[in-house]
Each structure stands twice: as C-alpha cells, then as structure tokens.
Enzyme design. Structure first.
Site, PDB file in Angstrom:
ATOM      1  N   HIS A 111     -29.006 -92.369 -46.975  1.00  0.00           N
ATOM      2  CA  HIS A 111     -27.591 -92.110 -46.689  1.00  0.00           C
ATOM      3  C   HIS A 111     -26.804 -91.937 -47.981  1.00  0.00           C
ATOM      4  O   HIS A 111     -25.995 -91.007 -48.122  1.00  0.00           O
ATOM      5  CB  HIS A 111     -27.022 -93.274 -45.869  1.00  0.00           C
ATOM      6  CG  HIS A 111     -25.621 -93.068 -45.425  1.00  0.00           C
ATOM      7  ND1 HIS A 111     -24.842 -94.076 -44.913  1.00  0.00           N
ATOM      8  CD2 HIS A 111     -24.818 -91.962 -45.416  1.00  0.00           C
ATOM      9  CE1 HIS A 111     -23.648 -93.609 -44.605  1.00  0.00           C
ATOM     10  NE2 HIS A 111     -23.613 -92.324 -44.914  1.00  0.00           N
ATOM     11  N   GLU A 114     -27.547 -88.602 -49.885  1.00  0.00           N
ATOM     12  CA  GLU A 114     -26.837 -87.447 -49.346  1.00  0.00           C
ATOM     13  C   GLU A 114     -25.445 -87.323 -49.955  1.00  0.00           C
ATOM     14  O   GLU A 114     -24.986 -86.229 -50.285  1.00  0.00           O
ATOM     15  CB  GLU A 114     -26.728 -87.577 -47.826  1.00  0.00           C
ATOM     16  CG  GLU A 114     -25.992 -86.419 -47.161  1.00  0.00           C
ATOM     17  CD  GLU A 114     -25.809 -86.630 -45.677  1.00  0.00           C
ATOM     18  OE1 GLU A 114     -25.513 -85.651 -44.978  1.00  0.00           O
ATOM     19  OE2 GLU A 114     -25.943 -87.777 -45.212  1.00  0.00           O
ATOM     20  N   GLU A 191     -17.194 -94.930 -44.036  1.00  0.00           N
ATOM     21  CA  GLU A 191     -17.918 -94.135 -43.049  1.00  0.00           C
ATOM     22  C   GLU A 191     -18.602 -95.020 -42.012  1.00  0.00           C
ATOM     23  O   GLU A 191     -18.606 -94.718 -40.819  1.00  0.00           O
ATOM     24  CB  GLU A 191     -18.953 -93.256 -43.757  1.00  0.00           C
ATOM     25  CG  GLU A 191     -19.596 -92.210 -42.861  1.00  0.00           C
ATOM     26  CD  GLU A 191     -20.503 -91.272 -43.629  1.00  0.00           C
ATOM     27  OE1 GLU A 191     -21.153 -90.426 -42.990  1.00  0.00           O
ATOM     28  OE2 GLU A 191     -20.562 -91.388 -44.870  1.00  0.00           O
TER      29      GLU A 191
END
Length: 315
Positions: A111, A114, A191
C-alpha cells in the site's frame, strides 16, 4: 486611477451597445447578407486544399492490429510491445509482487509503495522528476493489488527513450527519503480512516479476509497496527527481495520492438536473476462478514473461489 478606468470602461460599453443595438435581433440571413465574411465568393470551398498544407496519408479501410512481440533477457526479465497508429505511446513496468508476499515485518508495504511511486530517486529529486515528466507532457500512474504492482507512463512517441529512463529509474532506484515516507504515511492514515466510507474498497477487503486463509487474506490496505513499523528501510528491503528480473515485465504500446530493446536492455539487463520464490499458499475457506456502519444503504458482495489470474485455461 480606478475611477478613471471605470468611467472609460463604462463609456466604451455604451459605444458598443449603441453600435450593435439596431442589429441585435437580426436574422442569420440578414447578417449573412450584410457581412462579406459569409458570402460564398470570399470563402473557398472545403473541397479545395489549402495552399501550403500537406495532408498525411490516409489510413487504410481495414487496419490489422500489429503482432505482439516479446523478448526475454538473459536475466529472465520479459519485454513485450506492439505498434499502434496512435501518436502516443504507453510504457508500463509490472512486478509479480503484492500484499501476498508481505510478512508480519513488512505488513502494509504494498500500500505504501503505491503511494511512494515516482518520488525521489537516487538520481533525481522529486522536483526534478516532476519537471521532466511535465516537459514530456507525460502522465504517470501506479497501482497495487494483492498479486501485482504496476507503474505506467504515457506520452508522445518521440519521448519513448526519456519515458523508459524515467520509469525504470523510479522503480529501480527509489530513495525512500524519511520525510517523503512520513508524509505518505500521514496520507495512508487518512485513507484508512476513510475506508469505511468507501463501500467498494471496504467490501473487497472484507471478502478476502473472510474467504481466505493464508496469503490472500493479507490486507491490501496497511492496517493501523502496522503503520508505525513502516520505514524507508522496510520498503527498501521489500523491494530488493521482490523486484527481481524473473518477476518483472516491461510492456509498451505504440513502440517499435527493436527500438524498445535498444533503450531497455542497458537499463534492466543488470537486474539480479534471483530464483523465483514459491508463491505463498492461500486456501479458500469461505466465510461470512457483516459490519454495521449506520449508513442507510446496504452494500453486499458474494464471492467464490476460482483458479488464479495466471491459470487462464482452468479459470
């Protein structure tokens, strides 16, 4: 000064309104008769080519798609390309790596990787990288999944060498500067907090955790408990272990294969040819997951265990 300018603008507005007031509601026919611009004698026919303009050759009625060409370098890295009549080219570097390869020590690395795509490298600062991408008029993107990582760049064909060099440098030589990692970790926390407001993302996480035991049950989004342990050193170790030549494919659309090889080989031929590790085991066990969020809508997903993405015939 401002009053003078305002009075001048007001006077100009008055002159314009007086000069156009009489023809404001004129029909298109009357306007065409009054103005020579619309007369047939002053505009050449569209059937007559313009002076000094050379038209490119027209495309054939039936264009066959170009064949996909592939080459495997001695270190195991694969290069694939196909031509396209479009003026733009797209280049992507894909890695057989994702959250299924994470260990408890590196949980959440996929994660974070990215979000760390196209940041500072050992050869370029982030500012320089952004300026080079802007100079090409290029577009970059990165994606992460449980089984794959993808990095892409799109621009005009004339910039293919520069596109490939920027792409490879970003993937092979990330600097993982502390301040950049910490900045992205803050965004990851936000997020994760908003994941509950994203039904599709939340459902995909839920069905994997409920349906699988083993590697496929690993969360794609970094769990809050793992964020404090993610550092640049963790990312660097994860990349060095998983970003190896036999697990990478560079693919391009709109590029001549021989031209692509000339650019790619010097940049990727020295990647280590490490034996491909055995994919971590996953077992589909089925299950049930329910979460009350207080939302008026109900979001529902039903999933089944099927052969993997790389088992095309079985699937």
């Amino acid at each position: 000064m401002y009053r003078t300018a305002a009075l001048g603008a007001k006077a100009l507005k008055g002159c314009l309104s007086r000069s156009f007031r009489t023809s404001r509601y004129a029909s298109s026919t009357a306007a065409a008769m009054a103005s020579p611009v619309f007369s047939g004698s002053s505009i050449p026919s569209l059937n007559i080519p313009l002076d000094g303009v050379s038209l490119p050759p027209s495309l054939a009625d039936n264009i066959k798609p170009s064949k996909l060409q592939t080459t495997t370098l001695p270190n195991g890295l694969k290069i694939a390309s196909e031509m396209s009549p479009n003026p733009a080219a797209s280049v992507g570097l894909y890695v057989d790596c994702g959250s299924i390869y994470e260990s408890p020590y590196s949980r959440g690395a996929t994660h974070l990787l990215e979000r760390m795509a196209f940041k500072s490298t050992l050869n370029r600062s982030h500012l320089r990288l952004v300026r080079e991408i802007e100079a090409m008029g290029a577009n970059t993107s990165a994606s992460a999944s449980r089984e794959q990582m993808g990095y892409t760049i799109d621009a005009l064909k004339t910039y293919v060498p520069e596109m490939v060099e920027v792409l490879v440098d970003s993937v092979r030589n990330p600097a993982f500067l502390d301040w950049e990692v910490n900045e992205e970790l803050r965004k990851v926390k936000v997020e994760i907090g908003e994941l509950a407001k994203n039904p599709m993302g939340y459902l995909m996480e839920a069905v994997h955790s409920a349906g699988y035991s083993g590697a496929m049950a690993n969360p794609l989004y970094a769990p809050e408990s793992a964020i404090s342990g993610l550092t640049g050193d963790v990312l660097e170790k994860f990349v060095s272990e998983n970003y190896t030549a036999p697990r990478m494919v560079l693919a391009a659309s709109g590029v001549e294969h021989e031209e692509l090889l000339k650019v790619v080989e010097p940049l990727l031929s020295d990647l280590p040819n490490v034996t491909r590790p055995v994919e971590p085991k996953s077992e589909y066990v089925g299950g049930d997951f329910r979460q009350h969020t207080g939302d008026e809508a109900t979001h529902f997903a039903l999933s089944f265990g099927v052969p993997g993405w790389d088992k095309e015939k079985e699937a």
